[in-house]
Scaffold this active site. Structure first.
Site, mmCIF file in Angstrom:
data_model
loop_
_atom_site.group_PDB
_atom_site.id
_atom_site.type_symbol
_atom_site.label_atom_id
_atom_site.label_comp_id
_atom_site.label_asym_id
_atom_site.label_seq_id
_atom_site.Cartn_x
_atom_site.Cartn_y
_atom_site.Cartn_z
ATOM 1 N N MET A 134 32.757 24.201 51.343
ATOM 2 C CA MET A 134 33.946 24.963 51.747
ATOM 3 C C MET A 134 33.458 26.382 52.012
ATOM 4 O O MET A 134 33.739 27.316 51.257
ATOM 5 C CB MET A 134 35.006 24.920 50.644
ATOM 6 C CG MET A 134 35.738 23.581 50.599
ATOM 7 S SD MET A 134 36.548 23.298 49.033
ATOM 8 C CE MET A 134 35.153 22.691 48.098
ATOM 9 N N ASP A 172 40.530 14.036 48.789
ATOM 10 C CA ASP A 172 40.094 14.999 47.769
ATOM 11 C C ASP A 172 41.253 15.943 47.456
ATOM 12 O O ASP A 172 41.731 16.653 48.343
ATOM 13 C CB ASP A 172 38.896 15.781 48.332
ATOM 14 C CG ASP A 172 38.372 16.851 47.386
ATOM 15 O OD1 ASP A 172 38.785 16.891 46.208
ATOM 16 O OD2 ASP A 172 37.525 17.653 47.846
ATOM 17 N N GLY A 173 41.675 15.910 46.182
ATOM 18 C CA GLY A 173 42.720 16.815 45.733
ATOM 19 C C GLY A 173 43.915 16.063 45.170
ATOM 20 O O GLY A 173 44.547 15.280 45.874
ATOM 21 N N GLY A 174 44.166 16.260 43.885
ATOM 22 C CA GLY A 174 45.337 15.640 43.256
ATOM 23 C C GLY A 174 45.219 14.138 43.074
ATOM 24 O O GLY A 174 46.224 13.457 42.861
ATOM 25 N N GLY A 200 38.814 15.439 40.175
ATOM 26 C CA GLY A 200 38.284 16.471 39.288
ATOM 27 C C GLY A 200 39.020 16.481 37.969
ATOM 28 O O GLY A 200 38.539 15.960 36.961
ATOM 29 N N SER A 201 40.222 17.058 37.993
ATOM 30 C CA SER A 201 40.937 17.272 36.730
ATOM 31 C C SER A 201 41.413 15.986 36.074
ATOM 32 O O SER A 201 41.694 15.974 34.883
ATOM 33 C CB SER A 201 42.111 18.236 36.955
ATOM 34 O OG SER A 201 42.911 17.806 38.023
ATOM 35 N N GLY A 209 40.071 24.894 47.544
ATOM 36 C CA GLY A 209 39.843 26.124 46.786
ATOM 37 C C GLY A 209 39.892 25.954 45.285
ATOM 38 O O GLY A 209 39.113 26.583 44.571
ATOM 39 N N PHE A 210 40.784 25.089 44.820
ATOM 40 C CA PHE A 210 40.967 24.986 43.370
ATOM 41 C C PHE A 210 41.270 23.550 42.956
ATOM 42 O O PHE A 210 41.886 22.801 43.718
ATOM 43 C CB PHE A 210 42.121 25.886 42.908
ATOM 44 C CG PHE A 210 41.876 27.335 43.222
ATOM 45 C CD1 PHE A 210 41.128 28.128 42.361
ATOM 46 C CD2 PHE A 210 42.342 27.883 44.408
ATOM 47 C CE1 PHE A 210 40.868 29.458 42.677
ATOM 48 C CE2 PHE A 210 42.088 29.214 44.732
ATOM 49 C CZ PHE A 210 41.346 30.008 43.864
ATOM 50 N N GLY A 211 40.851 23.207 41.738
ATOM 51 C CA GLY A 211 41.216 21.927 41.157
ATOM 52 C C GLY A 211 42.625 22.002 40.575
ATOM 53 O O GLY A 211 43.225 23.079 40.503
ATOM 54 N N GLY A 212 43.133 20.842 40.188
ATOM 55 C CA GLY A 212 44.390 20.808 39.455
ATOM 56 C C GLY A 212 45.660 20.987 40.272
ATOM 57 O O GLY A 212 46.729 21.231 39.715
HETATM 58 C C1 DX5 Z 1 39.339 21.513 45.843
HETATM 59 C C2 DX5 Z 1 38.095 20.700 45.738
HETATM 60 C C3 DX5 Z 1 38.257 19.458 44.970
HETATM 61 C C4 DX5 Z 1 38.699 19.630 43.535
HETATM 62 C C5 DX5 Z 1 39.669 18.538 43.273
HETATM 63 O O1 DX5 Z 1 39.197 22.456 46.829
HETATM 64 O O2 DX5 Z 1 37.620 20.347 47.018
HETATM 65 O O3 DX5 Z 1 37.087 18.652 45.038
HETATM 66 O O4 DX5 Z 1 37.667 19.556 42.584
HETATM 67 O O5 DX5 Z 1 40.251 18.739 42.024
HETATM 68 P P1 DX5 Z 1 41.471 17.868 41.492
HETATM 69 O O6 DX5 Z 1 41.027 16.451 41.452
HETATM 70 O O7 DX5 Z 1 41.748 18.450 40.159
HETATM 71 O O8 DX5 Z 1 42.616 18.063 42.461
HETATM 72 ZN ZN ZN Z 2 35.996 18.872 47.119
#
Ligand code: DX5
Ligand code: ZN
Length: 219
Positions: free
Chosen positions: A64, A171-173, A193-194, A138-141
Site C-alpha cells: 500500500m 482483505d479487510g473485515g 488480521g484481527s 490502512g488499518f486492521g479491525g
Molecule cells: C488493511 C490491510 C489488511 C488488514 C486487515 O489495510 O490491508 O490486510 O490487516 O485487517 P482485518 O482483518 O482486521 O480487517
Molecule cells: Zn492487506
C-alpha cells in the site's frame, strides 16, 4: 480455499512467535504502508526479509505504497512468494508486472473499494492474484464492505472465461460471519488480521474455522 493471516494485527515485537502460531495458514499476509498511499506506516524491505527468513509459510506481500514502479522490486527481492500492488498508485501497472515477473515473483494487483475493476480485467491474463479490498486500506479491525462483492464476481467470471486459475483475494473485515459472503461471490483467498490475532483466540483454531466456513459457503 486459502487463508492468509495478516501480521498487521500481530504483536510486532513478538513477530517470530506470531509467525510460528500460523503454520497451518497458506501464506502470511504482510501489509507494507508508506504514510503516503495510506495514512499509516509499517514495514520496509529489511523487516520483510526477516519475516521471510523466519516464517513457516510463504509471504503474500501487500504493497500500500506510492510509486510501486520504483519500490516493488525491493520487496520481490525479499524472497516473497507474491507481491501485490495497488493499480491506483501507478500509471503503468504493466511496467510494474514486467519488473516483478523478471525476478520470478508471483504478481498481484489490488483495487480499493471505490476503484472499478473493469479497466483492469484484461490483466487477469498475466497476474497470479487479484485483491479486491473489502475495507479502505490502512488499518486492521474495520467492518467488511459487502457492497464491493460484485467486483469479486466480475473477476471470478473473467478468470473462468479466460481459463485462468488465479487467487481471488479479499482483505479487510474477514471473519467467520463474513467469509461466506466473499466465498459465495467467488473469492478463494482470504486475508484475516484481527479475527486471527485476537487476545484469547488460538490462531490455528481461527484459521481452521475460517477455512471451514469458506468451504461450507462455496459448496
Ligand atoms: C488493511 C490491510 C489488511 C488488514 C486487515 O489495510 O490491508 O490486510 O490487516 O485487517 P482485518 O482483518 O482486521 O480487517
Ligand atoms: Zn492487506
Amino acid at each position: 480455499m486459502r487463508i492468509n493471516p495478516s501480521v498487521l494485527s500481530a504483536d510486532f515485537v513478538n513477530m517470530e512467535a506470531a509467525l510460528q502460531s500460523i503454520s497451518t495458514a497458506d501464506a502470511v499476509h504482510v501489509d507494507v504502508m508508506d504514510y503516503h498511499f495510506v495514512p499509516n506506516l509499517t514495514f520496509g524491505p529489511q523487516m520483510v526479509t526477516r519475516i521471510q527468513e523466519v516464517s513457516p509459510v510463504p509471504l503474500d506481500v501487500h504493497l500500500m505504497i506510492e510509486n510501486p514502479d520504483r519500490w516493488a522490486v525491493d520487496f520481490a527481492k525479499t524472497g516473497a512468494e507474491c507481491v501485490t500492488f495497488h493499480v491506483e498508485a501507478t500509471d503503468n501497472p504493466e511496467g510494474v508486472l514486467d519488473q516483478l515477473e523478471e525476478l520470478g515473483t508471483k504478481t498481484g494487483i489490488s483495487v480499493k473499494p471505490g476503484t472499478p475493476i473493469e479497466p483492469y480485467l484484461p490483466l487477469i491474463n498475466r497476474v497470479d492474484q487479484v485483491l479486491v479490498m473489502t475495507v479502505e486500506p490502512g488499518f486492521g479491525g474495520q467492518s467488511f464492505m459487502a457492497d464491493v462483492l460484485p467486483k469479486v464476481e466480475a473477476v471470478a467470471r473473467e478468470a473462468e472465461r479466460l481459463g485462468r486459475e488465479i487467487w481471488i483475494q479479499v482483505d479487510g473485515g474477514v471473519a467467520p460471519d463474513t467469509i461466506g459472503l466473499a466465498a459465495k461471490a467467488g473469492a478463494n483467498t482470504f486475508v484475516a488480521g484481527s479475527s486471527v490475532f485476537k487476545p484469547g483466540v488460538d490462531p490455528a483454531a481461527a484459521i481452521a474455522e475460517l477455512r471451514e466456513k469458506a468451504m461450507e459457503a462455496s459448496r
